[in-house]
Design an enzyme around this catalytic site. Structure first.
Site, PDB file in Angstrom:
ATOM      1  N   LYS A   1    -100.960 -24.155  99.472  1.00 26.27           N
ATOM      2  CA  LYS A   1    -100.858 -23.198  98.360  1.00 26.27           C
ATOM      3  C   LYS A   1    -102.259 -22.739  97.904  1.00 26.27           C
ATOM      4  O   LYS A   1    -103.211 -23.523  97.963  1.00 26.27           O
ATOM      5  CB  LYS A   1    -100.143 -23.889  97.196  1.00 26.27           C
ATOM      6  CG  LYS A   1     -99.961 -23.047  95.957  1.00 26.27           C
ATOM      7  CD  LYS A   1     -99.335 -23.904  94.862  1.00 26.27           C
ATOM      8  CE  LYS A   1     -99.393 -23.193  93.518  1.00 26.27           C
ATOM      9  NZ  LYS A   1    -100.754 -23.008  93.024  1.00 26.27           N
TER      10      LYS A   1
ATOM     11  N   LYS B   1    -107.936 -26.222  99.700  1.00 26.65           N
ATOM     12  CA  LYS B   1    -108.074 -26.153 101.173  1.00 26.65           C
ATOM     13  C   LYS B   1    -109.542 -25.996 101.593  1.00 26.65           C
ATOM     14  O   LYS B   1    -109.994 -26.665 102.514  1.00 26.65           O
ATOM     15  CB  LYS B   1    -107.309 -24.936 101.736  1.00 26.65           C
ATOM     16  CG  LYS B   1    -105.813 -25.044 101.650  1.00 26.65           C
ATOM     17  CD  LYS B   1    -105.148 -23.826 102.226  1.00 26.65           C
ATOM     18  CE  LYS B   1    -105.500 -22.541 101.494  1.00 26.65           C
ATOM     19  NZ  LYS B   1    -105.057 -22.507 100.091  1.00 26.65           N
TER      20      LYS B   1
ATOM     21  N   LYS C   1    -111.070 -13.808 100.017  1.00 27.09           N
ATOM     22  CA  LYS C   1    -112.134 -14.159  99.060  1.00 27.09           C
ATOM     23  C   LYS C   1    -113.433 -14.538  99.771  1.00 27.09           C
ATOM     24  O   LYS C   1    -114.499 -14.506  99.177  1.00 27.09           O
ATOM     25  CB  LYS C   1    -111.691 -15.315  98.164  1.00 27.09           C
ATOM     26  CG  LYS C   1    -110.547 -14.977  97.213  1.00 27.09           C
ATOM     27  CD  LYS C   1    -110.384 -16.004  96.121  1.00 27.09           C
ATOM     28  CE  LYS C   1    -110.136 -17.412  96.608  1.00 27.09           C
ATOM     29  NZ  LYS C   1    -108.860 -17.600  97.364  1.00 27.09           N
TER      30      LYS C   1
ATOM     31  N   ASP D   1     -99.971 -19.511 102.204  1.00 26.79           N
ATOM     32  CA  ASP D   1     -98.774 -19.732 102.984  1.00 26.79           C
ATOM     33  C   ASP D   1     -98.831 -18.914 104.277  1.00 26.79           C
ATOM     34  O   ASP D   1     -99.666 -18.043 104.418  1.00 26.79           O
ATOM     35  CB  ASP D   1     -97.595 -19.240 102.125  1.00 26.79           C
ATOM     36  CG  ASP D   1     -96.355 -20.055 102.380  1.00 26.79           C
ATOM     37  OD1 ASP D   1     -96.249 -20.600 103.475  1.00 26.79           O
ATOM     38  OD2 ASP D   1     -95.500 -20.092 101.473  1.00 26.79           O
TER      39      ASP D   1
END
Lengths: 256, 383
Positions: free
Chosen positions: A9, A14, A40, A128
């Site tokens: 998510k 991450k 980003k 996702d």
């Protein structure tokens, strides 16, 4: 060559997990590439002293032509990790998923793997598996293993379930498979039990548990991973252990 | 607006190249697109469409299928049609829409093959590249699946590679086949005109490959790597036919590929040639015999670097740059549509190219093999 993609998510950590794994693998003597697959373009900043590398999409936007050399879209970070970012389209326009595919094709044309000869490639993928572009890192020739990053929060587990089922949908294609879960703790009540319940349901193992740690925040403020900024911390040791465990997959891949 | 074309059309796309290369091989070519690709192909790019049966189909991709990623529909349709038509193989080609949505054709091909038990492969296309890339990739793909490990033929033999109607009209191709059997080599296989899948199967038996167009350069490389077969690039235009024949015999004997150097005679007249690289390099050599020894070539297609020289040019077609390139030449050679860029009074040798002008000049396309070139030059008052 060991190729791993980290999914989870948005905002679950991450990039923190990926950059720390990259740093740990590099300190263990491996040649590592980290490819951020997020508009980003901030996946590799903690490997680069807080600086951003020119993303592929930024390069295309600025030059209106494809880069001709890897040096135009990459930078060496901590542990000599080669850092790349797909970046994304102008916010609100274009197609971020397609941007990932375009980047991968470009990297293939620039012979990234042949030139750099990495031992390990880490893909840090936005959120996702929302469309074909975001599935590109798990296609044949790219990552063979998926790690799902989740906390015990409801929406993080919801995304984790979606990722696991999306990867399962590709079982009849030669795509990556999910290797396991990284539990990035947010201090949610009964967090371990909640993630264990998901792991049982998805028949996956929890590979490691990263506690909520001020060391991570402090190092990130300084533009560093904990592996670099607090190498003796408990957190750094967790990433070092995980890096060693994951490297064992290389032998599995060789025998596959 | 540099790349804006006011006069010139585009070359046939890579999807047409795939379909053309595989047309006679008994497979089914599926272009994953709404429509358009196939009608362009059948209307403009494929002279065999109304005379010779083949399975070239469109998937009829809809907006909702594209947006929802409904790839199962493509798989089901392919499986259903293949069960009806029993093709020898399936080839899948992407259109711009499917390319943009990231449709993973190699993975889909794998699923279809697993379900049908018939070879199925994807050819990397996007509907934007030229026919050279599409045909080139299709030939490599089909050869990698069907070419057998066969011993060399007892007599010295030759393969003709890269002969799709996009580059060679039937008249030209017949003349080349006759010429190819006239100087001591047996014709082993033709790819891919007047042929079937057995020609692909026996490609490895030849002693030398003749690359007739740049669509077959990659295939020639692959056959050299797999069988050690040498190759020569060229088209037997005019007097160059004899020279080319001697190069082929030499390559068949020595088993070494021969790259023809571009010749230059600064004392003679100049010629500027526009078009496919192998054809234009061969025409330059043929025209040197008629006093046009200073040649420069512009190739607006891919895969031109291996064939052309440092003074030649290639890449994107830009009308202004092209007009500048043609400036000062004593003779200009190219498809008749390029005449629009030629200054009045400059001699022009029209060489119709189906991949560029489609059917417009199909019936006017002469054979330029051997003596044929001299007849055309005489008709145009150039010799």
């Amino acid at each position: 060559m060991l190729k791993i993609a980290l999914y989870g998510k948005g905002g679950i950590g991450k990039s923190t997990m990926t950059a720390n794994l990259a740093a740990a693998m590099a300190t263990q003597g491996h040649r590592v590439i980290q490819i951020g697959c997020d508009p980003k373009a901030d996946s590799t900043m903690t490997l680069l002293g807080g600086q951003a590398v020119t993303s592929v999409m930024d390069y295309l936007r600025q030059h209106d032509e494809a880069p001709t050399d890897l040096s135009q879209i990459s930078a060496r970070g901590f542990g000599n990790v080669l850092c790349l970012e797909t970046g994304g389209p102008t916010p609100g326009l274009g197609c971020a998923g397609r941007g990932i595919i375009t980047t991968f094709q470009l990297l293939q044309e620039l012979r990234l793997f042949e030139e750099v000869k990495p031992d390990i490639v880490l893909y840090d993928v936005l959120g996702d598996v929302v469309c074909g572009g975001f599935a590109a890192p798990i296609r044949e020739g790219y990552a063979r293993h998926v790690l799902i990053v989740t906390s015990g929060e409801k929406m993080a587990l919801y995304a984790a379930r979606n990722i696991a089922s999306a990867v399962a949908n590709f079982a009849d294609r030669a795509y990556a498979s999910v290797h396991g879960i990284i539990l990035n703790k947010r201090n949610v009540p009964d967090e371990r039990q909640k993630v264990e319940a998901f792991a049982r349901e998805a028949k996956l193992a929890i590979l490691t548990e990263v506690p909520r740690s001020d060391d991570i925040s402090r190092c990130e403020d300084l533009g560093m991973t904990v592996v670099e900024g607090a190498p003796d911390s408990a957190c750094a040791r967790i990433f070092q252990d995980l890096a060693r465990d994951l490297w064992a997959l290389q032998h599995e891949d060789c025998h596959a | 607006m540099n790349d804006c074309a006011a006069f010139l059309p585009t070359y046939a796309s890579d999807t047409s190249g795939v379909a053309s290369a595989l047309y006679e091989l008994g497979g089914m070519t599926v272009i994953h697109d709404a429509s358009g690709c196939n009608s362009t192909y059948s209307t403009f790019d494929e002279p065999r469409w109304y005379d010779q049966e083949s399975f070239v189909v469109i998937s009829a991709l809809t907006e909702s299928d594209a947006v929802l990623g409904n790839e199962q529909k493509l798989i089901d349709d392919c499986v259903q049609q293949a069960r009806l038509l029993s093709p020898a193989f399936l080839a899948l080609a992407n259109s711009p829409v499917a390319m943009l949505t990231g449709c993973d054709m190699p993975a889909i091909a794998g699923q279809i093959e697993a379900e049908l038990g018939i070879p199925c492969f994807a050819v990397a296309t996007n509907g934007i590249n030229s026919y050279v890339l599409g045909a080139s990739r299709a030939l490599v793909a089909v050869a990698s699946r069907f070419c057998r490990d066969t011993p060399r033929s007892p007599e010295k033999s030759l393969n003709l590679l890269g002969a799709t109607p996009l580059d060679l009209g039937s008249l030209e191709f017949s003349a080349i086949c006759s010429w190819a059997e006239s100087f001591g080599l047996r014709l082993n296989a033709c790819v891919a005109q007047n042929c079937d899948l057995s020609h692909i199967e026996r490609l490895g038996a030849a002693h030398v490959n003749l690359v007739l167009s740049s669509t077959a350069l990659a295939l020639a490389h692959a056959l050299q790597e797999r069988f050690g077969t040498p190759y020569v690039t060229g088209r037997p235009f005019g007097f160059f036919a004899d020279e080319l024949a001697s190069f082929l015999l030499l390559a068949a004997d020595t088993q070494k590929s021969i790259t023809l150097p571009r010749t230059e005679n600064p004392q003679s007249r100049s010629v500027a040639l526009i078009g496919e690289s192998v054809a234009m390099a061969s025409m330059a050599r043929a025209l040197a015999h008629y006093g046009f020894g200073q040649s420069r070539i512009f190739c607006p297609l891919e895969a031109w670097q291996e064939v052309l020289g440092p003074d030649d040019a290639g890449g994107e077609e830009n009308e202004d740059a092209l007009a500048e390139f043609l400036e000062g030449a004593d003779l200009i050679v190219g498809d008749p549509l390029y005449r629009l860029l030629v200054k009045e009074g400059t001699p022009f040798l029209p060489l119709p190219h189906t991949a560029f002008s489609g059917r417009c000049y199909l019936n006017a396309a002469p054979s330029l093999t051997g003596q044929g070139l001299e007849e055309v030059l005489a008709r145009e008052g150039l010799c």
